[in-house]
Design an enzyme around this catalytic site. Sequence first.
Site, PDB file in Angstrom:
ATOM      1  N   CYS A   5     -14.848   4.498 -28.147  1.00 36.12           N
ATOM      2  CA  CYS A   5     -16.121   5.202 -28.281  1.00 36.12           C
ATOM      3  C   CYS A   5     -16.813   5.404 -26.942  1.00 36.12           C
ATOM      4  O   CYS A   5     -17.900   4.860 -26.701  1.00 36.12           O
ATOM      5  CB  CYS A   5     -17.016   4.418 -29.224  1.00 36.12           C
ATOM      6  SG  CYS A   5     -16.166   4.042 -30.741  1.00 36.12           S
ATOM      7  N   GLU A   6     -16.165   6.125 -26.044  1.00 36.83           N
ATOM      8  CA  GLU A   6     -16.752   6.486 -24.758  1.00 36.83           C
ATOM      9  C   GLU A   6     -16.108   7.777 -24.320  1.00 36.83           C
ATOM     10  O   GLU A   6     -14.898   7.921 -24.445  1.00 36.83           O
ATOM     11  CB  GLU A   6     -16.408   5.450 -23.668  1.00 36.83           C
ATOM     12  CG  GLU A   6     -17.191   4.192 -23.738  1.00 36.83           C
ATOM     13  CD  GLU A   6     -17.128   3.398 -22.427  1.00 36.83           C
ATOM     14  OE1 GLU A   6     -16.917   4.010 -21.359  1.00 36.83           O
ATOM     15  OE2 GLU A   6     -17.297   2.196 -22.509  1.00 36.83           O
ATOM     16  N   PRO A  36       4.412  -5.148  -0.947  1.00 41.28           N
ATOM     17  CA  PRO A  36       4.339  -3.985  -1.832  1.00 41.28           C
ATOM     18  C   PRO A  36       4.144  -4.391  -3.291  1.00 41.28           C
ATOM     19  O   PRO A  36       4.752  -5.349  -3.762  1.00 41.28           O
ATOM     20  CB  PRO A  36       5.711  -3.310  -1.650  1.00 41.28           C
ATOM     21  CG  PRO A  36       6.630  -4.422  -1.245  1.00 41.28           C
ATOM     22  CD  PRO A  36       5.783  -5.431  -0.509  1.00 41.28           C
ATOM     23  N   ARG A  46       2.615  -1.649  -6.017  1.00 39.40           N
ATOM     24  CA  ARG A  46       2.779  -0.396  -6.763  1.00 39.40           C
ATOM     25  C   ARG A  46       4.169   0.224  -6.586  1.00 39.40           C
ATOM     26  O   ARG A  46       4.757   0.695  -7.550  1.00 39.40           O
ATOM     27  CB  ARG A  46       1.709   0.592  -6.265  1.00 39.40           C
ATOM     28  CG  ARG A  46       1.600   1.859  -7.028  1.00 39.40           C
ATOM     29  CD  ARG A  46       0.666   2.843  -6.288  1.00 39.40           C
ATOM     30  NE  ARG A  46      -0.611   2.254  -5.954  1.00 39.40           N
ATOM     31  CZ  ARG A  46      -1.714   2.348  -6.717  1.00 39.40           C
ATOM     32  NH1 ARG A  46      -1.684   3.024  -7.848  1.00 39.40           N
ATOM     33  NH2 ARG A  46      -2.845   1.784  -6.330  1.00 39.40           N
ATOM     34  N   ARG A  68      -6.576   3.392 -15.399  1.00 39.80           N
ATOM     35  CA  ARG A  68      -6.508   4.102 -14.123  1.00 39.80           C
ATOM     36  C   ARG A  68      -7.153   5.498 -14.153  1.00 39.80           C
ATOM     37  O   ARG A  68      -7.872   5.852 -13.212  1.00 39.80           O
ATOM     38  CB  ARG A  68      -5.067   4.178 -13.609  1.00 39.80           C
ATOM     39  CG  ARG A  68      -4.444   2.800 -13.361  1.00 39.80           C
ATOM     40  CD  ARG A  68      -3.106   2.868 -12.653  1.00 39.80           C
ATOM     41  NE  ARG A  68      -3.270   3.406 -11.321  1.00 39.80           N
ATOM     42  CZ  ARG A  68      -2.990   4.648 -10.968  1.00 39.80           C
ATOM     43  NH1 ARG A  68      -2.490   5.489 -11.836  1.00 39.80           N
ATOM     44  NH2 ARG A  68      -3.211   5.047  -9.738  1.00 39.80           N
ATOM     45  N   TYR A  89      -0.706  -1.739 -12.226  1.00 33.83           N
ATOM     46  CA  TYR A  89      -2.135  -1.628 -12.520  1.00 33.83           C
ATOM     47  C   TYR A  89      -2.363  -1.007 -13.903  1.00 33.83           C
ATOM     48  O   TYR A  89      -3.327  -0.279 -14.121  1.00 33.83           O
ATOM     49  CB  TYR A  89      -2.865  -0.854 -11.399  1.00 33.83           C
ATOM     50  CG  TYR A  89      -2.566  -1.440 -10.039  1.00 33.83           C
ATOM     51  CD1 TYR A  89      -3.079  -2.694  -9.696  1.00 33.83           C
ATOM     52  CD2 TYR A  89      -1.742  -0.806  -9.113  1.00 33.83           C
ATOM     53  CE1 TYR A  89      -2.777  -3.274  -8.467  1.00 33.83           C
ATOM     54  CE2 TYR A  89      -1.440  -1.380  -7.889  1.00 33.83           C
ATOM     55  CZ  TYR A  89      -1.961  -2.610  -7.572  1.00 33.83           C
ATOM     56  OH  TYR A  89      -1.663  -3.186  -6.364  1.00 33.83           O
ATOM     57  N   GLY A 117       0.754  -1.243   0.000  1.00 37.13           N
ATOM     58  CA  GLY A 117       0.000   0.000   0.000  1.00 37.13           C
ATOM     59  C   GLY A 117       0.781   1.288   0.000  1.00 37.13           C
ATOM     60  O   GLY A 117       0.190   2.369  -0.139  1.00 37.13           O
TER      61      GLY A 117
HETATM   62  C1  LIG Z   1      -3.398  -4.870  -3.687  1.00 39.83           C
HETATM   63  C2  LIG Z   1      -2.785  -5.542  -2.516  1.00 39.83           C
HETATM   64  C3  LIG Z   1      -1.436  -5.330  -2.207  1.00 39.83           C
HETATM   65  C4  LIG Z   1      -0.562  -4.379  -2.974  1.00 39.83           C
HETATM   66  O1  LIG Z   1      -0.925  -3.061  -2.853  1.00 39.83           O
HETATM   67  P1  LIG Z   1       0.023  -1.905  -3.437  1.00 39.83           P
HETATM   68  O2  LIG Z   1      -0.699  -0.667  -3.177  1.00 39.83           O
HETATM   69  O3  LIG Z   1       0.198  -2.187  -4.892  1.00 39.83           O
HETATM   70  O4  LIG Z   1       1.325  -1.985  -2.693  1.00 39.83           O
HETATM   71  C5  LIG Z   1      -0.901  -6.030  -1.150  1.00 39.83           C
HETATM   72  N1  LIG Z   1      -1.651  -6.892  -0.410  1.00 39.83           N
HETATM   73  C6  LIG Z   1      -2.942  -7.130  -0.684  1.00 39.83           C
HETATM   74  C7  LIG Z   1      -3.701  -8.076   0.148  1.00 39.83           C
HETATM   75  C8  LIG Z   1      -3.562  -6.458  -1.741  1.00 39.83           C
HETATM   76  O5  LIG Z   1      -4.854  -6.674  -1.997  1.00 39.83           O
END
Ligand SMILES: *Cc1c(COP(=O)(O)O)cnc(C)c1O
Length: 421
Positions: free
Chosen positions: A346-347, A276, A278, A314, A375, A239
Amino acid sequence: MDHFLYRDSALFAEDVPLSDIAATVGTPAYVYSTATLTRHYHLFKDALEGLPNLVCYAMKSNSNQAVIKALADLGAGMDVVSGGEYARAVAAGVPGDRIVFSGVGKTRGEMELALSGGIRQFNVESEPEMQVLSAVATALGKTAPITIRVNPDVDAKTHEKISTGKSENKFGIPISRAREVYALAASLPGLKIVGIDVHIGSQLTDLAPFESAYEKVVELTHQLRADGHEISRLDLGGGLGIPYTRSNEAPPLPTEYGALIKRVIGDLDVEVEIEPGRLISGNAGVMLTSVIYVKEGEGRDFLILDAAMNDLIRPAMYDAHHDIVPVVEPEPGVVQLPYDIVGPVCETGDTFTRNRPMPPLAPGDLVVFRSAGAYGAVMSSEYNTRPLIPEVLVKGDQFAVIRPRPSFDEMINRDIVPEWL
Ligand SMILES: *Cc1c(COP(=O)(O)O)cnc(C)c1O
Protein backbone atom coordinates in the site's frame (compact mmCIF):
# COMPACT_ATOMS: atom_id res chain seq x y z
CA MET A 1 27.43 -13.83 -18.49
CA ASP A 2 25.09 -15.72 -16.19
CA HIS A 3 23.35 -19.09 -16.18
CA PHE A 4 19.73 -17.94 -16.60
CA LEU A 5 19.00 -18.73 -20.23
CA TYR A 6 16.07 -19.81 -22.38
CA ARG A 7 16.02 -23.39 -23.65
CA ASP A 8 13.20 -24.37 -25.96
CA SER A 9 11.35 -21.19 -24.95
CA ALA A 10 11.53 -21.89 -21.20
CA LEU A 11 13.77 -19.93 -18.83
CA PHE A 12 16.21 -22.09 -16.89
CA ALA A 13 18.49 -21.56 -13.92
CA GLU A 14 21.45 -23.72 -14.97
CA ASP A 15 19.73 -27.05 -15.77
CA VAL A 16 16.56 -26.41 -13.79
CA PRO A 17 13.43 -24.91 -15.40
CA LEU A 18 12.32 -21.94 -13.30
CA SER A 19 8.73 -23.16 -13.67
CA ASP A 20 9.75 -26.29 -11.68
CA ILE A 21 11.04 -24.13 -8.86
CA ALA A 22 7.85 -22.05 -8.89
CA ALA A 23 5.76 -25.23 -8.75
CA THR A 24 7.74 -26.64 -5.80
CA VAL A 25 8.61 -23.55 -3.77
CA GLY A 26 5.91 -21.10 -4.81
CA THR A 27 6.40 -17.47 -5.71
CA PRO A 28 7.83 -14.99 -5.08
CA ALA A 29 11.28 -16.53 -4.55
CA TYR A 30 14.92 -15.66 -5.07
CA VAL A 31 16.85 -18.15 -7.18
CA TYR A 32 20.67 -18.20 -7.26
CA SER A 33 23.09 -20.00 -9.57
CA THR A 34 26.16 -21.64 -8.04
CA ALA A 35 27.89 -21.73 -11.45
CA THR A 36 27.50 -17.96 -11.84
CA LEU A 37 28.81 -17.23 -8.33
CA THR A 38 31.79 -19.47 -9.02
CA ARG A 39 32.44 -17.94 -12.41
CA HIS A 40 32.41 -14.40 -11.06
CA TYR A 41 34.76 -15.24 -8.20
CA HIS A 42 37.22 -16.80 -10.65
CA LEU A 43 37.04 -13.74 -12.93
CA PHE A 44 38.57 -11.69 -10.12
CA LYS A 45 41.10 -14.36 -9.17
CA ASP A 46 42.24 -14.65 -12.78
CA ALA A 47 42.35 -10.87 -13.20
CA LEU A 48 44.72 -10.52 -10.22
CA GLU A 49 46.88 -13.50 -11.15
CA GLY A 50 50.53 -12.71 -10.54
CA LEU A 51 49.85 -10.30 -7.66
CA PRO A 52 49.63 -11.67 -4.12
CA ASN A 53 45.92 -11.17 -3.42
CA LEU A 54 42.86 -12.08 -1.42
CA VAL A 55 39.39 -11.64 -2.90
CA CYS A 56 37.14 -10.83 0.06
CA TYR A 57 33.51 -11.24 -0.94
CA ALA A 58 31.41 -8.34 0.42
CA MET A 59 28.84 -10.41 2.29
CA LYS A 60 26.40 -7.57 2.70
CA SER A 61 25.37 -8.03 -0.96
CA ASN A 62 24.04 -11.55 -0.26
CA SER A 63 24.79 -13.23 3.04
CA ASN A 64 22.84 -16.48 2.85
CA GLN A 65 24.91 -19.21 4.53
CA ALA A 66 24.86 -21.38 1.40
CA VAL A 67 26.09 -18.52 -0.79
CA ILE A 68 28.91 -17.73 1.64
CA LYS A 69 29.88 -21.38 1.86
CA ALA A 70 29.93 -21.78 -1.93
CA LEU A 71 32.42 -18.91 -2.13
CA ALA A 72 34.39 -19.80 1.00
CA ASP A 73 34.96 -23.31 -0.40
CA LEU A 74 36.66 -21.71 -3.41
CA GLY A 75 39.07 -19.92 -1.06
CA ALA A 76 37.34 -16.55 -0.89
CA GLY A 77 37.90 -14.23 2.02
CA MET A 78 34.96 -12.27 3.43
CA ASP A 79 34.40 -8.55 3.96
CA VAL A 80 32.00 -8.17 6.89
CA VAL A 81 30.34 -5.00 8.17
CA SER A 82 28.71 -6.19 11.40
CA GLY A 83 29.04 -8.70 14.21
CA GLY A 84 26.20 -10.64 12.65
CA GLU A 85 28.04 -10.94 9.34
CA TYR A 86 31.21 -11.95 11.19
CA ALA A 87 29.23 -14.72 12.93
CA ARG A 88 27.78 -15.82 9.58
CA ALA A 89 31.25 -16.04 8.02
CA VAL A 90 32.55 -18.12 10.91
CA ALA A 91 29.45 -20.35 10.81
CA ALA A 92 30.08 -20.98 7.10
CA GLY A 93 33.60 -22.18 7.94
CA VAL A 94 35.61 -19.11 6.95
CA PRO A 95 38.81 -18.91 9.00
CA GLY A 96 39.36 -15.64 10.88
CA ASP A 97 42.50 -14.85 8.91
CA ARG A 98 40.36 -14.54 5.78
CA ILE A 99 37.86 -12.07 7.30
CA VAL A 100 38.22 -8.30 7.07
CA PHE A 101 35.93 -6.08 9.15
CA SER A 102 34.72 -2.84 7.55
CA GLY A 103 32.20 -0.18 8.64
CA VAL A 104 32.06 3.23 10.31
CA GLY A 105 30.28 2.20 13.50
CA LYS A 106 31.90 -0.93 14.93
CA THR A 107 30.86 -1.42 18.55
CA ARG A 108 33.00 -2.71 21.40
CA GLY A 109 30.99 -5.94 21.35
CA GLU A 110 31.70 -6.44 17.66
CA MET A 111 35.40 -5.77 18.18
CA GLU A 112 35.57 -8.29 21.03
CA LEU A 113 33.78 -10.90 18.95
CA ALA A 114 36.19 -10.55 16.03
CA LEU A 115 39.33 -10.30 18.17
CA SER A 116 38.39 -13.41 20.12
CA GLY A 117 37.38 -15.42 17.05
CA GLY A 118 40.28 -14.27 14.87
CA ILE A 119 40.42 -11.53 12.26
CA ARG A 120 42.66 -10.67 9.35
CA GLN A 121 42.27 -6.93 9.86
CA PHE A 122 39.92 -4.18 10.92
CA ASN A 123 39.47 -1.42 8.37
CA VAL A 124 39.34 1.48 10.82
CA GLU A 125 37.41 4.59 9.81
CA SER A 126 38.02 7.22 12.49
CA GLU A 127 40.25 8.28 15.37
CA PRO A 128 37.62 7.55 18.06
CA GLU A 129 37.18 4.05 16.63
CA MET A 130 40.95 3.60 16.73
CA GLN A 131 41.12 4.57 20.41
CA VAL A 132 38.31 2.19 21.34
CA LEU A 133 39.76 -0.69 19.30
CA SER A 134 43.16 -0.26 20.94
CA ALA A 135 41.55 -0.30 24.40
CA VAL A 136 39.40 -3.36 23.62
CA ALA A 137 42.37 -5.27 22.18
CA THR A 138 44.62 -4.37 25.10
CA ALA A 139 41.99 -5.50 27.59
CA LEU A 140 41.84 -8.86 25.81
CA GLY A 141 45.63 -9.12 25.75
CA LYS A 142 45.60 -8.95 21.96
CA THR A 143 46.84 -6.72 19.18
CA ALA A 144 44.37 -5.68 16.49
CA PRO A 145 45.73 -5.69 12.92
CA ILE A 146 44.45 -2.58 11.17
CA THR A 147 44.34 -0.65 7.97
CA ILE A 148 42.95 2.86 8.00
CA ARG A 149 40.28 3.65 5.46
CA VAL A 150 41.21 6.81 3.65
CA ASN A 151 38.74 8.98 1.83
CA PRO A 152 40.50 10.01 -1.39
CA ASP A 153 37.91 12.65 -2.33
CA VAL A 154 37.15 11.29 -5.77
CA ASP A 155 33.75 11.31 -7.41
CA ALA A 156 32.73 7.72 -8.14
CA LYS A 157 30.04 9.02 -10.55
CA THR A 158 27.45 6.61 -9.24
CA HIS A 159 24.10 6.97 -7.44
CA GLU A 160 24.48 9.42 -4.54
CA LYS A 161 23.22 6.89 -1.97
CA ILE A 162 26.05 4.49 -2.80
CA SER A 163 28.87 6.95 -3.42
CA THR A 164 31.36 6.82 -0.52
CA GLY A 165 34.65 8.40 -1.59
CA LYS A 166 33.80 12.12 -1.64
CA SER A 167 35.00 14.31 1.19
CA GLU A 168 31.41 15.01 2.28
CA ASN A 169 30.64 11.28 2.77
CA LYS A 170 30.75 9.73 6.24
CA PHE A 171 33.42 7.20 5.30
CA GLY A 172 37.11 7.03 6.13
CA ILE A 173 39.51 9.80 7.13
CA PRO A 174 40.46 12.52 4.66
CA ILE A 175 43.55 11.35 2.82
CA SER A 176 45.13 14.76 3.47
CA ARG A 177 45.20 13.89 7.21
CA ALA A 178 46.38 10.32 6.75
CA ARG A 179 49.96 10.78 7.93
CA GLU A 180 48.96 12.31 11.26
CA VAL A 181 46.27 9.65 11.83
CA TYR A 182 48.74 6.84 11.05
CA ALA A 183 51.15 8.41 13.55
CA LEU A 184 48.41 8.30 16.18
CA ALA A 185 47.63 4.67 15.34
CA ALA A 186 51.31 3.75 15.67
CA SER A 187 51.34 5.24 19.16
CA LEU A 188 48.42 3.15 20.41
CA PRO A 189 49.43 -0.06 22.20
CA GLY A 190 46.62 -2.35 21.01
CA LEU A 191 47.02 -1.76 17.27
CA LYS A 192 49.31 -3.06 14.57
CA ILE A 193 49.26 -1.20 11.26
CA VAL A 194 49.26 -3.58 8.29
CA GLY A 195 48.09 -1.44 5.39
CA ILE A 196 45.74 1.08 3.83
CA ASP A 197 42.07 0.69 2.86
CA VAL A 198 39.93 2.55 0.36
CA HIS A 199 36.39 1.98 -0.99
CA ILE A 200 34.83 4.71 -3.09
CA GLY A 201 31.36 3.43 -3.84
CA SER A 202 29.21 0.85 -5.52
CA GLN A 203 27.99 0.19 -9.08
CA LEU A 204 30.88 2.07 -10.69
CA THR A 205 30.65 1.86 -14.46
CA ASP A 206 33.88 3.71 -15.24
CA LEU A 207 37.41 2.78 -14.21
CA ALA A 208 38.71 6.35 -14.02
CA PRO A 209 37.58 7.01 -10.40
CA PHE A 210 39.23 3.75 -9.28
CA GLU A 211 42.42 4.82 -11.02
CA SER A 212 42.52 8.25 -9.33
CA ALA A 213 41.79 6.73 -5.92
CA TYR A 214 44.36 3.96 -6.27
CA GLU A 215 47.05 6.35 -7.50
CA LYS A 216 46.52 8.43 -4.36
CA VAL A 217 46.80 5.30 -2.23
CA VAL A 218 50.08 4.32 -3.90
CA GLU A 219 51.49 7.78 -3.27
CA LEU A 220 50.38 7.54 0.35
CA THR A 221 52.06 4.13 0.66
CA HIS A 222 55.42 5.72 -0.19
CA GLN A 223 54.86 8.55 2.28
CA LEU A 224 53.80 6.24 5.11
CA ARG A 225 56.73 3.91 4.51
CA ALA A 226 59.04 6.91 4.61
CA ASP A 227 57.42 7.77 7.96
CA GLY A 228 58.44 4.32 9.19
CA HIS A 229 55.11 2.46 8.95
CA GLU A 230 54.90 -1.06 7.65
CA ILE A 231 52.46 -1.07 4.75
CA SER A 232 52.22 -4.62 3.47
CA ARG A 233 48.58 -4.73 2.33
CA LEU A 234 46.36 -2.52 0.25
CA ASP A 235 42.63 -3.14 0.53
CA LEU A 236 41.20 -1.56 -2.61
CA GLY A 237 37.52 -2.05 -1.73
CA GLY A 238 34.71 -3.24 -3.97
CA GLY A 239 32.35 -1.38 -6.22
CA LEU A 240 32.80 -2.67 -9.74
CA GLY A 241 29.44 -2.27 -11.49
CA ILE A 242 27.42 -4.86 -13.34
CA PRO A 243 25.23 -4.61 -16.44
CA TYR A 244 21.60 -4.29 -15.31
CA THR A 245 20.37 -4.19 -18.89
CA ARG A 246 21.31 -6.56 -21.64
CA SER A 247 21.32 -3.86 -24.28
CA ASN A 248 23.25 -0.65 -23.92
CA GLU A 249 25.33 -0.69 -20.77
CA ALA A 250 28.79 -2.26 -20.68
CA PRO A 251 30.63 -1.68 -17.41
CA PRO A 252 34.34 -2.52 -17.37
CA LEU A 253 35.22 -6.18 -17.02
CA PRO A 254 37.11 -7.66 -14.07
CA THR A 255 40.04 -8.30 -16.44
CA GLU A 256 40.26 -4.57 -17.22
CA TYR A 257 39.89 -3.75 -13.53
CA GLY A 258 42.64 -6.24 -12.66
CA ALA A 259 44.92 -4.82 -15.34
CA LEU A 260 44.35 -1.34 -13.92
CA ILE A 261 45.26 -2.53 -10.42
CA LYS A 262 48.44 -4.18 -11.68
CA ARG A 263 49.41 -1.09 -13.63
CA VAL A 264 48.86 1.31 -10.74
CA ILE A 265 50.40 -0.94 -8.07
CA GLY A 266 53.45 -1.73 -10.19
CA ASP A 267 56.25 -3.22 -8.09
CA LEU A 268 55.06 -1.76 -4.80
CA ASP A 269 55.53 -5.10 -3.02
CA VAL A 270 52.15 -5.33 -1.30
CA GLU A 271 49.42 -7.91 -0.99
CA VAL A 272 46.24 -6.66 -2.63
CA GLU A 273 42.77 -7.23 -1.21
CA ILE A 274 39.57 -6.43 -3.06
CA GLU A 275 36.02 -6.54 -1.71
CA PRO A 276 33.62 -7.18 -4.57
CA GLY A 277 30.00 -7.86 -3.64
CA ARG A 278 27.60 -6.95 -6.42
CA LEU A 279 29.77 -8.27 -9.25
CA ILE A 280 29.92 -11.69 -7.64
CA SER A 281 26.31 -12.08 -6.49
CA GLY A 282 24.27 -9.60 -8.57
CA ASN A 283 23.87 -11.47 -11.81
CA ALA A 284 23.97 -14.80 -9.98
CA GLY A 285 20.39 -14.30 -8.81
CA VAL A 286 16.89 -13.61 -10.07
CA MET A 287 13.62 -12.88 -8.34
CA LEU A 288 10.91 -15.21 -9.60
CA THR A 289 7.38 -13.85 -9.31
CA SER A 290 3.85 -14.37 -10.69
CA VAL A 291 1.32 -12.00 -12.14
CA ILE A 292 -1.68 -11.68 -9.80
CA TYR A 293 -3.78 -9.28 -11.87
CA VAL A 294 -3.60 -7.25 -15.01
CA LYS A 295 -5.48 -4.08 -14.19
CA GLU A 296 -6.61 -1.61 -16.79
CA GLY A 297 -5.66 1.94 -15.93
CA GLU A 298 -6.10 5.25 -17.68
CA GLY A 299 -3.68 5.26 -20.58
CA ARG A 300 -1.71 2.34 -19.17
CA ASP A 301 -2.18 -1.11 -17.75
CA PHE A 302 -0.82 -2.25 -14.43
CA LEU A 303 0.85 -5.58 -14.00
CA ILE A 304 0.31 -6.46 -10.35
CA LEU A 305 2.86 -9.02 -9.18
CA ASP A 306 3.08 -11.12 -6.03
CA ALA A 307 6.51 -9.58 -5.28
CA ALA A 308 6.71 -6.10 -3.83
CA MET A 309 9.07 -3.38 -2.65
CA ASN A 310 9.61 -5.23 0.64
CA ASP A 311 11.09 -8.13 -1.34
CA LEU A 312 13.24 -6.05 -3.70
CA ILE A 313 13.70 -2.46 -2.62
CA ARG A 314 16.30 -1.36 -5.15
CA PRO A 315 13.87 0.29 -7.59
CA ALA A 316 12.18 2.30 -4.80
CA MET A 317 15.41 3.12 -2.99
CA TYR A 318 17.94 3.72 -5.77
CA ASP A 319 15.69 4.17 -8.83
CA ALA A 320 17.30 0.95 -9.97
CA HIS A 321 16.49 -0.72 -13.26
CA HIS A 322 15.98 -4.48 -13.45
CA ASP A 323 15.30 -6.32 -16.67
CA ILE A 324 11.98 -8.14 -16.23
CA VAL A 325 11.37 -11.12 -18.50
CA PRO A 326 8.68 -13.76 -18.80
CA VAL A 327 9.58 -17.36 -17.92
CA VAL A 328 7.92 -18.52 -21.13
CA GLU A 329 9.88 -16.90 -23.94
CA PRO A 330 7.64 -14.70 -26.10
CA GLU A 331 7.18 -15.63 -29.75
CA PRO A 332 9.49 -13.62 -31.98
CA GLY A 333 7.81 -10.49 -33.26
CA VAL A 334 5.07 -10.42 -30.62
CA VAL A 335 3.66 -6.93 -30.06
CA GLN A 336 4.84 -5.53 -26.75
CA LEU A 337 2.57 -3.43 -24.55
CA PRO A 338 3.62 -0.77 -22.03
CA TYR A 339 2.93 -1.79 -18.44
CA ASP A 340 3.45 -0.19 -15.06
CA ILE A 341 4.80 -3.10 -13.04
CA VAL A 342 3.86 -2.90 -9.37
CA GLY A 343 3.54 -4.95 -6.19
CA PRO A 344 0.63 -5.29 -3.75
CA VAL A 345 2.06 -3.03 -1.00
CA CYS A 346 0.00 0.00 0.00
CA GLU A 347 2.44 2.65 -1.22
CA THR A 348 2.86 4.26 -4.59
CA GLY A 349 6.58 3.71 -4.01
CA ASP A 350 5.83 0.05 -4.58
CA THR A 351 6.33 0.53 -8.31
CA PHE A 352 9.10 -1.46 -9.94
CA THR A 353 8.94 0.39 -13.22
CA ARG A 354 6.63 2.46 -15.41
CA ASN A 355 5.77 2.10 -19.07
CA ARG A 356 7.88 -1.01 -19.53
CA PRO A 357 7.25 -2.73 -22.86
CA MET A 358 6.37 -6.36 -22.17
CA PRO A 359 4.77 -9.13 -24.15
CA PRO A 360 1.09 -9.59 -23.25
CA LEU A 361 0.80 -11.30 -19.86
CA ALA A 362 -2.06 -12.89 -17.94
CA PRO A 363 -2.71 -13.77 -14.30
CA GLY A 364 -0.61 -16.76 -13.23
CA ASP A 365 2.20 -16.07 -15.71
CA LEU A 366 5.69 -16.20 -14.24
CA VAL A 367 8.12 -13.33 -14.69
CA VAL A 368 11.67 -12.92 -13.52
CA PHE A 369 13.64 -9.88 -12.32
CA ARG A 370 17.18 -10.34 -13.52
CA SER A 371 20.30 -9.18 -11.67
CA ALA A 372 18.59 -9.52 -8.29
CA GLY A 373 21.21 -11.59 -6.48
CA ALA A 374 22.88 -8.60 -4.79
CA TYR A 375 21.13 -6.21 -2.38
CA GLY A 376 17.88 -8.12 -2.93
CA ALA A 377 17.08 -10.70 -0.26
CA VAL A 378 19.43 -9.02 2.23
CA MET A 379 17.48 -5.77 2.10
CA SER A 380 14.06 -7.39 2.22
CA SER A 381 11.60 -6.98 5.07
CA GLU A 382 8.22 -8.22 6.21
CA TYR A 383 6.47 -4.90 5.63
CA ASN A 384 2.71 -5.43 5.30
CA THR A 385 3.31 -8.75 7.12
CA ARG A 386 4.41 -10.28 3.89
CA PRO A 387 6.61 -13.29 4.69
CA LEU A 388 10.31 -12.96 3.78
CA ILE A 389 10.51 -14.68 0.44
CA PRO A 390 12.40 -17.97 0.18
CA GLU A 391 15.84 -18.30 -1.33
CA VAL A 392 16.74 -21.21 -3.59
CA LEU A 393 20.19 -22.31 -4.75
CA VAL A 394 20.66 -24.18 -8.01
CA LYS A 395 23.68 -26.27 -8.93
CA GLY A 396 23.49 -28.12 -12.23
CA ASP A 397 20.22 -30.02 -12.23
CA GLN A 398 19.79 -29.81 -8.44
CA PHE A 399 18.10 -27.14 -6.40
CA ALA A 400 17.47 -26.61 -2.71
CA VAL A 401 15.62 -24.12 -0.56
CA ILE A 402 18.36 -22.30 1.36
CA ARG A 403 15.98 -20.11 3.37
CA PRO A 404 12.36 -21.18 3.70
CA ARG A 405 9.37 -18.89 3.62
CA PRO A 406 8.15 -18.36 7.19
CA SER A 407 4.57 -19.28 8.00
CA PHE A 408 2.15 -16.66 9.30
CA ASP A 409 2.41 -18.27 12.75
CA GLU A 410 6.20 -18.00 12.72
CA MET A 411 5.94 -14.32 11.95
CA ILE A 412 3.21 -13.62 14.48
CA ASN A 413 4.82 -15.64 17.25
CA ARG A 414 8.01 -13.57 17.12
CA ASP A 415 6.00 -10.81 18.78
CA ILE A 416 5.32 -10.96 22.49
CA VAL A 417 2.14 -9.57 24.03
CA PRO A 418 3.00 -8.61 27.64
CA GLU A 419 1.05 -10.40 30.37
CA TRP A 420 -0.11 -7.08 31.85
CA LEU A 421 -1.86 -6.04 28.65
C1 LIG B 1 29.38 -2.21 0.06
C2 LIG B 1 30.84 -2.39 0.23
C3 LIG B 1 31.55 -3.25 -0.63
C4 LIG B 1 30.91 -3.96 -1.79
O1 LIG B 1 30.47 -3.12 -2.78
P1 LIG B 1 29.95 -3.73 -4.17
O2 LIG B 1 29.52 -2.57 -4.95
O3 LIG B 1 28.83 -4.66 -3.85
O4 LIG B 1 31.11 -4.45 -4.80
C5 LIG B 1 32.89 -3.43 -0.39
N1 LIG B 1 33.53 -2.80 0.64
C6 LIG B 1 32.88 -1.99 1.49
C7 LIG B 1 33.62 -1.33 2.58
C8 LIG B 1 31.52 -1.74 1.31
O5 LIG B 1 30.88 -0.91 2.13
